[in-house]
Design an enzyme around this catalytic site. Sequence first.
Site, PDB file in Angstrom:
ATOM      1  N   CYS A   2       0.860  -1.187   0.000  1.00 64.03           N
ATOM      2  CA  CYS A   2       0.000   0.000   0.000  1.00 64.03           C
ATOM      3  C   CYS A   2       0.897   1.238   0.000  1.00 64.03           C
ATOM      4  O   CYS A   2       2.082   1.171   0.271  1.00 64.03           O
ATOM      5  CB  CYS A   2      -0.857   0.025   1.259  1.00 64.03           C
ATOM      6  N   ARG A  27       1.608   1.449  -5.956  1.00 56.42           N
ATOM      7  CA  ARG A  27       1.738   0.494  -4.839  1.00 56.42           C
ATOM      8  C   ARG A  27       0.395  -0.131  -4.488  1.00 56.42           C
ATOM      9  O   ARG A  27       0.326  -1.091  -3.710  1.00 56.42           O
ATOM     10  CB  ARG A  27       2.313   1.168  -3.596  1.00 56.42           C
ATOM     11  N   TRP A  74      -3.706  -1.659  -1.361  1.00 52.05           N
ATOM     12  CA  TRP A  74      -3.673  -2.923  -2.097  1.00 52.05           C
ATOM     13  C   TRP A  74      -4.257  -3.943  -1.117  1.00 52.05           C
ATOM     14  O   TRP A  74      -3.590  -4.313  -0.145  1.00 52.05           O
ATOM     15  CB  TRP A  74      -2.246  -3.288  -2.487  1.00 52.05           C
ATOM     16  N   ASN A 100       0.546  -0.352   6.081  1.00 56.17           N
ATOM     17  CA  ASN A 100       1.017  -1.123   4.926  1.00 56.17           C
ATOM     18  C   ASN A 100       1.599  -2.410   5.482  1.00 56.17           C
ATOM     19  O   ASN A 100       2.409  -2.384   6.389  1.00 56.17           O
ATOM     20  CB  ASN A 100       2.114  -0.349   4.172  1.00 56.17           C
ATOM     21  N   GLY A 101       1.139  -3.572   4.987  1.00 53.64           N
ATOM     22  CA  GLY A 101       1.703  -4.847   5.444  1.00 53.64           C
ATOM     23  C   GLY A 101       0.606  -5.765   5.951  1.00 53.64           C
ATOM     24  O   GLY A 101      -0.556  -5.653   5.563  1.00 53.64           O
ATOM     25  N   GLU A 484       8.844 -20.877 -19.632  1.00 57.17           N
ATOM     26  CA  GLU A 484       8.670 -19.518 -19.089  1.00 57.17           C
ATOM     27  C   GLU A 484       9.807 -18.611 -19.561  1.00 57.17           C
ATOM     28  O   GLU A 484       9.582 -17.457 -19.943  1.00 57.17           O
ATOM     29  CB  GLU A 484       8.601 -19.555 -17.567  1.00 57.17           C
ATOM     30  N   LYS A 488       9.161 -15.164 -21.766  1.00 60.24           N
ATOM     31  CA  LYS A 488       9.702 -13.855 -21.370  1.00 60.24           C
ATOM     32  C   LYS A 488      10.468 -13.236 -22.532  1.00 60.24           C
ATOM     33  O   LYS A 488      10.346 -12.048 -22.829  1.00 60.24           O
ATOM     34  CB  LYS A 488      10.617 -14.023 -20.145  1.00 60.24           C
ATOM     35  N   GLU A 491       8.161 -12.075 -25.384  1.00 56.54           N
ATOM     36  CA  GLU A 491       7.410 -10.868 -24.991  1.00 56.54           C
ATOM     37  C   GLU A 491       8.284  -9.621 -25.046  1.00 56.54           C
ATOM     38  O   GLU A 491       7.831  -8.543 -25.397  1.00 56.54           O
ATOM     39  CB  GLU A 491       6.949 -11.001 -23.536  1.00 56.54           C
ATOM     40  N   HIS A 507      14.100 -35.152 -31.437  1.00 55.85           N
ATOM     41  CA  HIS A 507      12.935 -35.494 -32.272  1.00 55.85           C
ATOM     42  C   HIS A 507      12.545 -34.345 -33.180  1.00 55.85           C
ATOM     43  O   HIS A 507      11.365 -34.153 -33.483  1.00 55.85           O
ATOM     44  CB  HIS A 507      11.758 -35.900 -31.366  1.00 55.85           C
ATOM     45  N   LYS A 607      -1.461  -5.818 -20.131  1.00 59.73           N
ATOM     46  CA  LYS A 607      -1.195  -6.457 -18.833  1.00 59.73           C
ATOM     47  C   LYS A 607      -2.289  -7.468 -18.498  1.00 59.73           C
ATOM     48  O   LYS A 607      -2.028  -8.483 -17.895  1.00 59.73           O
ATOM     49  CB  LYS A 607      -1.121  -5.401 -17.711  1.00 59.73           C
TER      50      LYS A 607
HETATM   51  C1  AGP Z   1       3.218 -13.049 -18.782  1.00 56.71           C
HETATM   52  O1  AGP Z   1       4.454 -12.375 -18.772  1.00 56.71           O
HETATM   53  C2  AGP Z   1       2.250 -12.431 -19.774  1.00 56.71           C
HETATM   54  N1  AGP Z   1       2.036 -11.060 -19.489  1.00 56.71           N
HETATM   55  C3  AGP Z   1       0.994 -13.258 -19.964  1.00 56.71           C
HETATM   56  O2  AGP Z   1       1.378 -14.525 -20.462  1.00 56.71           O
HETATM   57  C4  AGP Z   1       0.136 -13.489 -18.699  1.00 56.71           C
HETATM   58  O3  AGP Z   1       0.781 -14.373 -17.834  1.00 56.71           O
HETATM   59  C5  AGP Z   1      -1.204 -14.113 -19.142  1.00 56.71           C
HETATM   60  O4  AGP Z   1      -1.852 -13.196 -19.994  1.00 56.71           O
HETATM   61  C6  AGP Z   1      -2.118 -14.454 -17.969  1.00 56.71           C
HETATM   62  O5  AGP Z   1      -2.430 -13.274 -17.270  1.00 56.71           O
HETATM   63  P1  AGP Z   1      -3.142 -13.417 -15.831  1.00 56.71           P
HETATM   64  O6  AGP Z   1      -2.159 -14.124 -14.950  1.00 56.71           O
HETATM   65  O7  AGP Z   1      -3.432 -12.022 -15.398  1.00 56.71           O
HETATM   66  O8  AGP Z   1      -4.388 -14.241 -16.014  1.00 56.71           O
END
Ligand code: AGP
Length: 612
Positions: A2, A27, A74, A100-101, A484, A488, A491, A507, A607
């Site tokens: 927060c 925050r 938050w 906060n916490g 993963e 990254k 993206e 394969h 996001k």
């Molecule tokens: C992860 O770096 C991406 N931004 C994306 O794959 C994300 O994880 C996915 O869209 C799921 O989002 P969420 O966790 O908010 O459901």
Amino acid sequence: MCGIVGYSGPQSAALPLIQGLRRLEYRGYDSAGIALGTPGTLFIEKKAGKLSNLENALDASLPTVHSGIGHTRWATHGGPTDRNAHPHVDNDGKLAVIHNGIIENYSELRATLQARGHKFSSETDTESVAHLLSDLRKEHKGDLAGAMCDAVKLLRGSFTLVAIHADNPDVVVGVRRNSPLVVGLGKGENFMASDVAAFIDYTKRAIELGQDEVVTMTPTSVVITNLKGAVIVPKEYEISWDATAAQKGGFNHFMLKEIFEQPKAVADTLIGRLSDNKQIVLDELHMSIEEIRALKKITVIACGTAYHAGMLAKYAIEKWAKIPVEVEIASEYRYRDPIVDPQTLVIAISQSGETMDTLMALRHAKSAGARVFAICNTHSSTIPRESDAVLYTHAGPEIAVASTKAFLTQIIAVYLIGLHLAQINGALKDVQVEELYNELLELPGKIEQILQTAEPLRALTRTFAHNNIVLFLGRNIGYPVALEGALKLKELAYIHAEGFAGGELKHGPIALIDSGTPVIAILPVGDEHGLNEKMLSNIQEVKARGARVIVITEEGANIEGAEHIIRIPVVPALLQPILATVPLQLFAYEMALARGNDVDQPRNLAKSVTVE
Ligand code: AGP
């Protein structure tokens, strides 16, 4: 996480408070509120939702006073409502506190204070502190700082607290334990805040409070003591950041800040999860022992990075709890007519809680009679609201589009579920669960160690900036980490990166290897199932075809043929993904930088993907 602000000085307090909260909205933005130091009875206004809701509520009825406290939330305990918004006040309406916490022992405190006649009006842990301070201030004959010192001795958890009382409205008192609080020293005015972003427009002179230190602030004085009341001579420093950099805590990007927040995010998500009698605490699941023992199957639904956390859930829950787990890409789930019944537990993992693919899969599962348990980082978002129960991660707001700290806390969450189920159905003994939980508690320090020794990797990464293909190899629990790492890089660096199960290389994918192709290999911890030998063979196979090999392995391991070795602390095999992911996050970050990309808002992405 927060945002907290305090002010005492000649200005009309609402102005620096609201400006400070605007700088701290990153925050947390579930609700916002202020308490102004009007003599006799405080002026309190607080609203759920963004700061703008509070500002709209303030315009007409604002008294001109010269001290106050402000908070942007938050949510942790209690949803984002007006009632749960901070500040929280005592029953006289004369003492206000912001926080906060997490106060771990708030419910015991609440029961004690209710027995003394205090009336509660919110579901928060913070309100217990308002009533406690009110009682202690009376014992200290009106001395709010003395009351704060004694209150802290009764609290467990991690917290920053800031309070004000209508009888001495120009006095603002704060304290910190494992949660930040800085003081801004102005000319005839002083500030308190979670970070310097809140007051950097007014002063660059600051004092960082130490653990269990109490600060008493007026327009012309700042006194810092320990909990015994002994005065501490503070160390003043000059803030070197500008306002924008300050919101990122001095980091150049939110993503890097969030990578470095991972030790705290993991620690906060683990707080209070093992009871005194060695039981995993997961009351949120709302399932009886009989229901857990009757479970036939678990289905995890998620997208992107959250899906990779789901893959790790499969390894952990099947190994520890011996319950079959299937992991589904949410956007595929409902089109294959999945087999669902009341003995199916569906776990929906989502940082934002708004991903439409995951939400639609969740609705399908519910309509088929499954119980749905959400793992989410955003309070009261749609996915938790439509689930039967929710386990919130405590990563704090994740601003960068590329998910980092949320991912690690999602893994922690699924591991806690696995341990809880195993404990309930007897697949693991209490002593085994305690041992594994204690290993989890060690992770924040080990993540920190990786972060502090990552400079050579970050420098090396920049030599790959021209590459347009990077491969990631992993086996067993290293496979989701490879996926993963590749995601990254896709993206952030906008290059074709692929994660493979090491055994699959021969394969087909090995045809991709050319001279200079970067290959990042995640070596399993120890040598369970002889996987290490097989991964070492993979490394030789790609090396023989000209690949540049970076290896992530545990401390002490020797690897032939690697151009660079990233050593991570030794942990039990299943916990390795939490550590092995961190270098891959930094690799992707540095590649994005080297290629001049927008790190926090990569092209074509959002996001939260709220469309199917
Ligand atoms: C992860 O770096 C991406 N931004 C994306 O794959 C994300 O994880 C996915 O869209 C799921 O989002 P969420 O966790 O908010 O459901």
